[in-house]
Design a protein around this motif. Structure first.
Motif, PDB file in Angstrom:
ATOM      1  N   ILE A 272      10.119   1.631   7.842  1.00 21.74           N
ATOM      2  CA  ILE A 272      10.788   2.944   7.857  1.00 21.74           C
ATOM      3  C   ILE A 272      12.111   2.902   7.110  1.00 21.74           C
ATOM      4  O   ILE A 272      12.577   3.919   6.604  1.00 21.74           O
ATOM      5  CB  ILE A 272      10.976   3.419   9.312  1.00 21.74           C
ATOM      6  N   ASP A 273      12.706   1.683   7.012  1.00 28.89           N
ATOM      7  CA  ASP A 273      13.954   1.563   6.248  1.00 28.89           C
ATOM      8  C   ASP A 273      13.724   1.877   4.780  1.00 28.89           C
ATOM      9  O   ASP A 273      14.600   2.435   4.115  1.00 28.89           O
ATOM     10  CB  ASP A 273      14.513   0.145   6.392  1.00 28.89           C
ATOM     11  N   HIS A 274      12.549   1.529   4.231  1.00 32.04           N
ATOM     12  CA  HIS A 274      12.261   1.807   2.818  1.00 32.04           C
ATOM     13  C   HIS A 274      11.961   3.277   2.583  1.00 32.04           C
ATOM     14  O   HIS A 274      12.245   3.807   1.508  1.00 32.04           O
ATOM     15  CB  HIS A 274      11.068   0.957   2.363  1.00 32.04           C
ATOM     16  N   ALA A 275      11.381   3.963   3.569  1.00 30.36           N
ATOM     17  CA  ALA A 275      11.040   5.382   3.392  1.00 30.36           C
ATOM     18  C   ALA A 275      12.190   6.312   3.713  1.00 30.36           C
ATOM     19  O   ALA A 275      12.186   7.474   3.288  1.00 30.36           O
ATOM     20  CB  ALA A 275       9.838   5.739   4.270  1.00 30.36           C
TER      21      ALA A 275
ATOM     22  N   LYS B 231       0.830  -1.206   0.000  1.00 26.43           N
ATOM     23  CA  LYS B 231       0.000   0.000   0.000  1.00 26.43           C
ATOM     24  C   LYS B 231       0.868   1.261   0.000  1.00 26.43           C
ATOM     25  O   LYS B 231       0.644   2.194  -0.790  1.00 26.43           O
ATOM     26  CB  LYS B 231      -0.920  -0.016   1.217  1.00 26.43           C
ATOM     27  N   LEU B 232       1.861   1.290   0.894  1.00 21.90           N
ATOM     28  CA  LEU B 232       2.716   2.479   0.980  1.00 21.90           C
ATOM     29  C   LEU B 232       3.583   2.637  -0.267  1.00 21.90           C
ATOM     30  O   LEU B 232       3.868   3.760  -0.704  1.00 21.90           O
ATOM     31  CB  LEU B 232       3.584   2.404   2.233  1.00 21.90           C
ATOM     32  N   ALA B 233       3.997   1.502  -0.834  1.00 20.52           N
ATOM     33  CA  ALA B 233       4.776   1.587  -2.076  1.00 20.52           C
ATOM     34  C   ALA B 233       3.929   2.140  -3.210  1.00 20.52           C
ATOM     35  O   ALA B 233       4.420   2.896  -4.058  1.00 20.52           O
ATOM     36  CB  ALA B 233       5.340   0.217  -2.430  1.00 20.52           C
TER      37      ALA B 233
ATOM     38  N   PRO C 100      12.765   5.497  -5.079  1.00 15.02           N
ATOM     39  CA  PRO C 100      14.175   5.900  -4.920  1.00 15.02           C
ATOM     40  C   PRO C 100      14.464   7.315  -5.418  1.00 15.02           C
ATOM     41  O   PRO C 100      15.424   7.947  -4.969  1.00 15.02           O
ATOM     42  CB  PRO C 100      14.936   4.851  -5.754  1.00 15.02           C
ATOM     43  N   ALA C 101      13.640   7.843  -6.326  1.00 13.99           N
ATOM     44  CA  ALA C 101      13.912   9.183  -6.885  1.00 13.99           C
ATOM     45  C   ALA C 101      13.728  10.282  -5.838  1.00 13.99           C
ATOM     46  O   ALA C 101      14.294  11.371  -5.989  1.00 13.99           O
ATOM     47  CB  ALA C 101      13.012   9.436  -8.085  1.00 13.99           C
TER      48      ALA C 101
END
Length: 542
Positions: free
Chosen positions: A257-260, A130-132, A139-140
């Motif tokens: 949080i590591d992905h954000a 969902k967050l993705a 990454p941009a």
């Protein structure tokens, strides 16, 4: 289960009841548990997994209401077909027992079989998708961490080992200002506190605003780290305008949080290392660059010095450069006296011409002016006399005759007076004109003489300087240092070949000249003796 006393009968309550020791009670509980639950099969989700150095494997089995500890001994763990991983839903087979040292029960596992993904992992995967989809993990949008931040903001628990590790690592590498926002890192309300801390740092202004943020927590189970998987924390990290480093758990722990975050660090210590560089390494790099700059500068100077030497070899000799100017100086010195005399004579002749032309012109101009003024006065006087005569003639003829006669006499006297005055004025004007012309002529002669003297002195000084330069650069100074000039039939000789071929040499020293004959000069052919004429031989004219 009934409690048994020392004689085998049941214990009776009251003051006379048997008192068990701790070990006895723990052993009785263990025997009762093992007798009641020999071998069991349990289905649950794998929680925290810990592999000891001894080879034993410890993990938790849990559902939404309870947790059971599980252990697989070294030999059993090596024979397991499926090794349990955190988040897996498994069915384990084993026997129940107790761990008396900690008053806890556990299951000794013989077999582990997967039974599907756990509920927490499924929930986590759905939230991640969902967050993705909202673009929070793009990454941009990630920003670079500043190379050397002035202020570092840390969101973590104030009493744990994490903040001590971060402060110690920052102080070792490059001391910077650290602002700590204390929060709860697990349990109810921890996600809201972490999100509020990130937003609070982002809202700060002025010099206290951090240049980089570190959100840190030590390792733990997925339940302990679940607060960093909450949507409110992930959205706060993605909306933060300050570069954010996530350091939650250990290397194998991954939260949303590591992905954000802009950068993920495997440990809090690694986050401190990513936030600041090593000061000693920077100083060493600066010293190395300084040494390279000094070497490059020295090499550049060395190369330019060599270039100057190479160009100096291509320049002609000083005496070659001065030959032409020295010759022109000699010619100018020879022409200078005659030029000075000729210039003086031309200027004197021009001055005499100007004086001769000026004197008659001034005299003629003065006489003409006086004659003009005298004629004008005579005409005015005659006109006045005629007017007076006419007026008196009208009154009476007699008075007119007398007046006319008187006026005639007065006119004649006035004319004589005017003529005498005109003569005196003419003579005075001529004398004044002559004196003025003589004064101007004297002034012009003095100015010309002064200008000629200054020009003569300037040219003499220039000649003296050229003569001094000629003497300094001339070859006679070279003769004073012990050299000599060798001349042959063709002029000055500079090579040994023409000198050997010459029959006679002229050598000039500092104090004079002398003649010399080279030792290997070519021999002159001997003259043939002319035969003497006999008495009868009259000779010949040819």
């Amino acid at each position: 289960m009934d409690l048994i006393d020392d004689e085998g009968g049941p214990a009776v309550g009251g003051d006379n009841a048997h008192a068990f020791s701790v070990s006895e009670l723990s052993g009785a509980v263990k025997r009762a548990l093992e007798d009641g639950f020999g071998r069991v099969r349990v289905r649950g989700e794998v929680g925290r997994v810990f592999a000891a150095r001894s080879g034993h494997l410890y993990f938790d089995l849990k559902d939404d209401r309870a947790v059971v500890a599980a252990v697989a001994w070294k030999g059993q763990a090596a024979r397991l077909a499926h090794r349990p991983e955190e988040g897996m839903e498994v069915v384990v087979t084993g026997r129940m027992t107790t761990f008396g040292s900690q008053s806890k029960y556990q299951i000794v596992v013989d077999d582990v079989r997967p039974a599907g993904a756990g509920a927490l992992m499924a929930q986590l995967e759905a939230r991640r998708r969902k967050l993705a989809a909202d673009g929070l993990f793009d990454p941009a949008r990630k920003r670079a961490v500043p190379f050397l931040p002035r202020t570092i903001g840390v969101v973590t628990s104030p009493g744990g080992a994490v903040i001590r590790d971060i402060l110690h690592r920052v102080a070792d590498r490059f001391p910077r200002r650290v602002l700590v926002w204390p929060v709860a890192v697990q349990g109810r309300g921890s996600a809201e506190e972490v999100a509020a801390a990130i937003g609070g740092f982002d809202a700060m202004t002025g010099p206290s605003r951090p240049d980089v943020l570190i959100v840190a927590r030590g390792g733990g189970s997925i339940e302990d780290l679940w607060g960093f998987n909450e949507e409110v924390v992930v959205r706060a990290a993605a909306a933060c305008n300050i570069p954010l480093i996530s350091a939650v758990g250990h290397e194998t722990d991954t939260t949303l949080i590591d992905h954000a975050a802009d950068l993920r660090a495997p440990t809090p210590t690694a986050a401190a290392e990513a936030a600041v560089p090593v000061r000693a390494e920077l100083l060493a790099g600066v010293r190395q660059l300084d040494a390279r700059l000094i070497r490059a500068g020295a090499e550049a100077v060395r190369g330019r010095r060599q270039r100057v030497r190479d160009l100096a070899r291509a320049l002609p000799r000083p005496e070659t450069l001065t030959e032409g100017p020295r010759q022109r100086l000699d010619l100018a010195a020879e022409r200078l006296p005659g030029a000075l005399r000729g210039g003086t004579a031309r200027r004197r002749l021009a001055l005499e011409r100007l004086a001769g032309a000026l004197r008659p012109r001034l005299l003629s101009a003065g006489i003409a002016a006086q004659r003009t003024r005298l004629g004008e006065a005579g005409r005015r006087l005659e006109e006045g006399a005629r007017r007076a005569a006419d007026a008196r003639r009208e009154r009476t003829k007699a008075q007119g005759d007398r007046a006319a006669a008187a006026l005639g006499r007065a006119a004649r006297a006035a004319r004589r007076g005017f003529e005498e005055r005109a003569g005196r004025l003419r003579a005075d004007a001529l004398l004044r004109g002559a004196r003025d012309a003589r004064g101007r002529l004297g002034t012009a002669q003095a100015a010309f003489a002064a200008a000629a003297g200054r020009d003569h002195d300037r040219r003499r000084r220039a000649v003296d300087r050229l003569r001094a330069l000629n003497e300094a650069l001339g070859y006679r100074n070279t003769l004073r240092r012990g050299y000599a000039v060798v001349r042959g039939p063709g002029g000055v000789l500079t090579h040994a070949g023409p000198a050997r071929a010459a029959a006679r040499l002229q050598i000039e020293f500092q104090d004079g000249e002398m003649a010399a004959v080279p030792e290997d000069a070519p021999a002159r052919p001997a003259r043939r003796a002319r035969p003497k004429p006999g008495p009868d031989d009259q000779g010949t004219l040819f």
